[in-house]
Design an enzyme around this catalytic site. Structure first.
Site, PDB file in Angstrom:
ATOM      1  N   LYS A  84       1.015  -1.234  -0.065  1.00 12.11           N
ATOM      2  CA  LYS A  84       0.064  -0.159   0.007  1.00 12.11           C
ATOM      3  C   LYS A  84       0.988   1.251  -0.072  1.00 12.11           C
ATOM      4  O   LYS A  84       1.783   1.311   0.854  1.00 12.11           O
ATOM      5  CB  LYS A  84      -0.714   0.323   1.305  1.00 12.11           C
ATOM      6  CG  LYS A  84      -1.731   1.222   1.470  1.00 12.11           C
ATOM      7  CD  LYS A  84      -2.632   1.542   2.436  1.00 12.11           C
ATOM      8  CE  LYS A  84      -2.443   2.726   3.250  1.00 12.11           C
ATOM      9  NZ  LYS A  84      -2.281   4.097   2.110  1.00 12.11           N
ATOM     10  N   GLY A  95       6.695   5.417   8.253  1.00 10.77           N
ATOM     11  CA  GLY A  95       5.862   6.664   8.537  1.00 10.77           C
ATOM     12  C   GLY A  95       5.916   7.330   9.698  1.00 10.77           C
ATOM     13  O   GLY A  95       7.031   7.126  10.245  1.00 10.77           O
ATOM     14  N   SER A  96       4.995   7.827  10.198  1.00  6.90           N
ATOM     15  CA  SER A  96       5.048   8.494  11.407  1.00  6.90           C
ATOM     16  C   SER A  96       5.270   7.552  12.624  1.00  6.90           C
ATOM     17  O   SER A  96       4.480   6.537  12.850  1.00  6.90           O
ATOM     18  CB  SER A  96       3.822   9.453  11.739  1.00  6.90           C
ATOM     19  OG  SER A  96       2.712   8.631  11.605  1.00  6.90           O
ATOM     20  N   GLN A 144       3.666   7.895  15.496  1.00  7.27           N
ATOM     21  CA  GLN A 144       2.094   7.745  15.833  1.00  7.27           C
ATOM     22  C   GLN A 144       1.447   6.486  15.170  1.00  7.27           C
ATOM     23  O   GLN A 144       1.111   5.806  15.816  1.00  7.27           O
ATOM     24  CB  GLN A 144       1.412   9.132  15.450  1.00  7.27           C
ATOM     25  CG  GLN A 144       0.052   9.187  16.268  1.00  7.27           C
ATOM     26  CD  GLN A 144      -0.582  10.111  15.809  1.00  7.27           C
ATOM     27  OE1 GLN A 144      -0.484  11.127  14.494  1.00  7.27           O
ATOM     28  NE2 GLN A 144      -1.814  10.608  16.286  1.00  7.27           N
ATOM     29  N   GLY A 150       2.782   4.092  13.265  1.00  5.72           N
ATOM     30  CA  GLY A 150       3.510   2.983  13.369  1.00  5.72           C
ATOM     31  C   GLY A 150       3.507   2.291  14.837  1.00  5.72           C
ATOM     32  O   GLY A 150       3.222   1.038  14.751  1.00  5.72           O
ATOM     33  N   GLU A 205       9.895   1.800  10.740  1.00  8.94           N
ATOM     34  CA  GLU A 205      10.923   2.759  10.745  1.00  8.94           C
ATOM     35  C   GLU A 205      10.290   4.298  10.712  1.00  8.94           C
ATOM     36  O   GLU A 205       9.154   4.428   9.843  1.00  8.94           O
ATOM     37  CB  GLU A 205      11.602   2.698   9.295  1.00  8.94           C
ATOM     38  CG  GLU A 205      12.459   1.376   9.264  1.00  8.94           C
ATOM     39  CD  GLU A 205      13.391   1.355  10.372  1.00  8.94           C
ATOM     40  OE1 GLU A 205      13.935   2.422  11.144  1.00  8.94           O
ATOM     41  OE2 GLU A 205      13.723   0.269  10.923  1.00  8.94           O
ATOM     42  N   CYS A 209      13.013  11.871   6.506  1.00  5.29           N
ATOM     43  CA  CYS A 209      12.987  11.358   8.116  1.00  5.29           C
ATOM     44  C   CYS A 209      14.496  11.630   8.601  1.00  5.29           C
ATOM     45  O   CYS A 209      14.392  11.684   9.996  1.00  5.29           O
ATOM     46  CB  CYS A 209      12.739   9.940   8.216  1.00  5.29           C
ATOM     47  SG  CYS A 209      13.921   8.736   7.185  1.00  5.29           S
ATOM     48  N   GLN A 233       0.906  18.895   5.381  1.00  4.25           N
ATOM     49  CA  GLN A 233       2.247  19.244   5.542  1.00  4.25           C
ATOM     50  C   GLN A 233       2.403  20.698   5.775  1.00  4.25           C
ATOM     51  O   GLN A 233       2.944  21.108   6.639  1.00  4.25           O
ATOM     52  CB  GLN A 233       3.001  18.822   4.509  1.00  4.25           C
ATOM     53  CG  GLN A 233       3.620  17.506   4.599  1.00  4.25           C
ATOM     54  CD  GLN A 233       4.455  17.298   5.738  1.00  4.25           C
ATOM     55  OE1 GLN A 233       4.089  16.580   6.969  1.00  4.25           O
ATOM     56  NE2 GLN A 233       5.816  17.697   5.724  1.00  4.25           N
ATOM     57  N   GLU A 285       8.877  16.221  16.112  1.00  5.00           N
ATOM     58  CA  GLU A 285       9.176  16.365  14.840  1.00  5.00           C
ATOM     59  C   GLU A 285       8.432  17.236  14.086  1.00  5.00           C
ATOM     60  O   GLU A 285       7.182  17.006  14.031  1.00  5.00           O
ATOM     61  CB  GLU A 285       9.002  14.802  14.168  1.00  5.00           C
ATOM     62  CG  GLU A 285       9.542  14.656  12.645  1.00  5.00           C
ATOM     63  CD  GLU A 285       9.315  13.373  12.076  1.00  5.00           C
ATOM     64  OE1 GLU A 285       8.045  12.691  12.150  1.00  5.00           O
ATOM     65  OE2 GLU A 285      10.151  12.854  11.367  1.00  5.00           O
TER      66      GLU A 285
END
Ligand code: NAP
Length: 486
Positions: free
Chosen positions: A179, A232-233, A235, A237, A253, A287, A334, A387
């Site tokens: 995805k 991804g973020s 949160q 993950g 990651e 990242c 963003q 972040e």
């Protein structure tokens, strides 16, 4: 041919390009020109995701039984396809994500390199034999694929991140449900297309678009899914990690708050260069991007003056225009989020430059902002701790090396860290002292090799398995130990 609103892109499930059950689609928007629609994609639901998982599960036994050399040949042919179409895929990547065209092209070619790397490495990745006392026994371990692997990718590296997950998964005999991010689905589509062009058997790689809310649980929580490789973020993950069955292996990651330490002996022009490249390339949306600069007090004023002089020369514009230093931010969300952090920063610290939405001319069409530099930042401030994932640098003053290391490590993240110094003592100690999965000495916090391990410490990663390099194969295999007598 240029992709537009007239183009509807399908999922790829069980060897067929298929629309989702509901027939609904969503638009892929160009962040440099929000009136430009870069194709329409399937707004899939759980039922479509379940079909993708079922197809991957059904294809598993056949794929794991295929000779590794034949699996490798498919990876190599997919790499050839990416290389042959690198210019057009790169142009689409820039259009849907915003980064500079040369960076997009690098990404596509690096993805091809990743596929070729795993085509070779995967064929020699195996177990060990163990010495023991019985002359009539052989003890060895063997590595086996896990089964269905779900690959979930972000928008900032929409080809190279899924490539470094899919290639090791496939070469070791797993089947995949992939995805892409809903904010950069076309690049993921092109990657899937490369495997289809390479002759991947049906069901082995399944590609599905749709929002995380609609398809996320079906591709992560299904018992048939044996492993999830997610980037991804933090949160998202952590939420997935908590929700999945204990038997599902996860590789997460996640976010970062990456420091660059500037020591008293540093070449300040080089330190500025590392800051600009690390903090502002990809408009700060890497990242591993530099977001904190920890500067020793004796050189802070000189470093800051040189940094501001350079920041004022940066060119901001569409990634399609050669010579631009920063493109637009990738999405409206963003832009809003980064500008919100600039406002938070203004309450906490001193804004030296930038941090504003750019308007007028072509800027009105896209998500552009000027790069921001804050000073007088202290450890407790939100812009020093959270972040931001945009072109925002926080300068933090340090007394000496020990103070800089303590401040650099005073974060919940541990993805990448750098130091600018010529002092052999600092160079020697830094790699040991810093709590970070990637350590750079006189190099930018950004950038990592295809053939070296990559991943974070602390809340930047599950810290279980590394991505990239030969180590990247470990996540996709399980070990059996065999005691073979006569
Ligand atoms: P994100 O919002 O977490 O989304 C990443 C991907 O996960 C997207 O495909 C998203 O789908 C999907 N997703 C989100 N929640 C999910 C859930 N509950 N179940 C299943 N899928 C879910 O992150 P992003 O905004 O795309 O990327 C920026 C973040 O990625 C930053 O925090 C950055 O630090 C991190 N990042 C980390 C690395 C690394 O290697 N450590 C590399 C690059 C980026 P939708 O698009 O449909 O929402």
């Amino acid at each position: 041919m240029t992709v537009g609103p007239q183009d509807t892109f399908h999922n790829y499930i069980d060897g067929e390009w298929t629309p989702c059950h509901s027939g609904r689609t969503f638009d892929n928007i160009n962040p440099a020109d929000t009136g430009d629609i870069v194709g329409r994609f399937q707004a899939s639901a759980a039922v479509d995701a379940q079909a993708a998982v079922a197809a991957a599960a059904a294809a598993f036994e056949g794929w794991r039984a295929l000779a590794p050399s034949r699996r490798a040949a498919i990876l190599n042919r997919a790499a050839e396809h990416l290389e042959a179409n690198a210019d057009s895929i790169a142009a689409e990547l820039t259009r849907e994500e915003g980064k500079a065209l040369n960076l997009s092209k690098d990404e596509v070619l690096r993805s091809a390199q990743t596929l070729r790397f795993y085509a070779v490495e995967g064929q020699t990745f195996t177990g060990e034999t163990f010495p023991q006392d019985d002359p009539d026994m052989l003890v060895y371990s063997q590595r086996e694929p896990l089964g269905v692997v779900t690959v979930i990718a972000p928008w900032n590296f929409p080809v190279s991140i899924p490539a470094r997950k899919i290639a090791p998964a496939l070469i070791t005999g797993n089947t995949v449900v992939f995805k892409p991010s809903s904010d950069a689905p076309l690049s993921g589509y092109r990657l899937a297309e490369a495997f289809v062009a390479a002759g991947i058997p049906k069901g082995v790689l399944n590609f599905i678009t749709g929002s995380a809310g609609d398809v996320g649980a079906a591709i992560t929580e299904a018992p048939a899914v044996r492993a999830i490789s997610f980037t991804g973020s933090t949160q998202a993950g952590e939420q997935i990690h908590r929700a999945v069955p204990m038997t599902t292996r996860t590789q997460m990651e996640l976010g970062g708050k990456n420091p660059l330490i500037v020591m008293e002996d540093a070449d300040l022009d080089k330190a500025v260069d590392l800051t600009i490249k690390g903090g502002f390339s990809l408009s700060g949306q890497a990242c591993t991007g530099t977001s904190r600069v920890l500067v020793v007090a004796s050189v802070k004023a000189a470093y800051t003056e040189r940094l501001l002089a350079r920041v004022r020369t940066l060119k901001i514009g569409s990634g399609m225009t050669p010579g631009m230093d920063l493109g637009p931010l990738a999405t409206r969300k963003q832009l809003d989020n980064v500008l919100r952090y600039v406002e938070i920063g203004k309450q906490e610290a001193t804004l030296l430059c930038g941090g504003a939405r750019l308007t007028g001319g072509d800027y009105d069409k896209g998500y552009y902002m000027s790069p921001a530099v804050f000073t007088d930042v202290t450890q407790s401030m939100r812009i020093a701790r959270e972040e931001i994932f945009g072109p925002v640098i926080a300068i933090i003053e340090c007394a000496d090396y020990a103070d800089a290391i303590a401040k650099a490590n005073d974060t919940e993240y541990g993805l990448s860290a750098a130091i600018a110094t010529g002092n052999p003592r600092y160079i020697h100690r830094f790699a040991n002292d810093i709590q970070s999965g990637t350590v750079k000495i006189n190099r930018t916090t950004t950038g990592n090799l295809v053939n070296a391990p990559f991943g974070g410490l602390k809340r930047s990663s599950t810290s279980t398995f590394r991505e990239s390099g030969r180590t990247g194969l470990e996540f996709y295999t399980q070990i059996k130990t065999v005691y073979r007598g006569c």
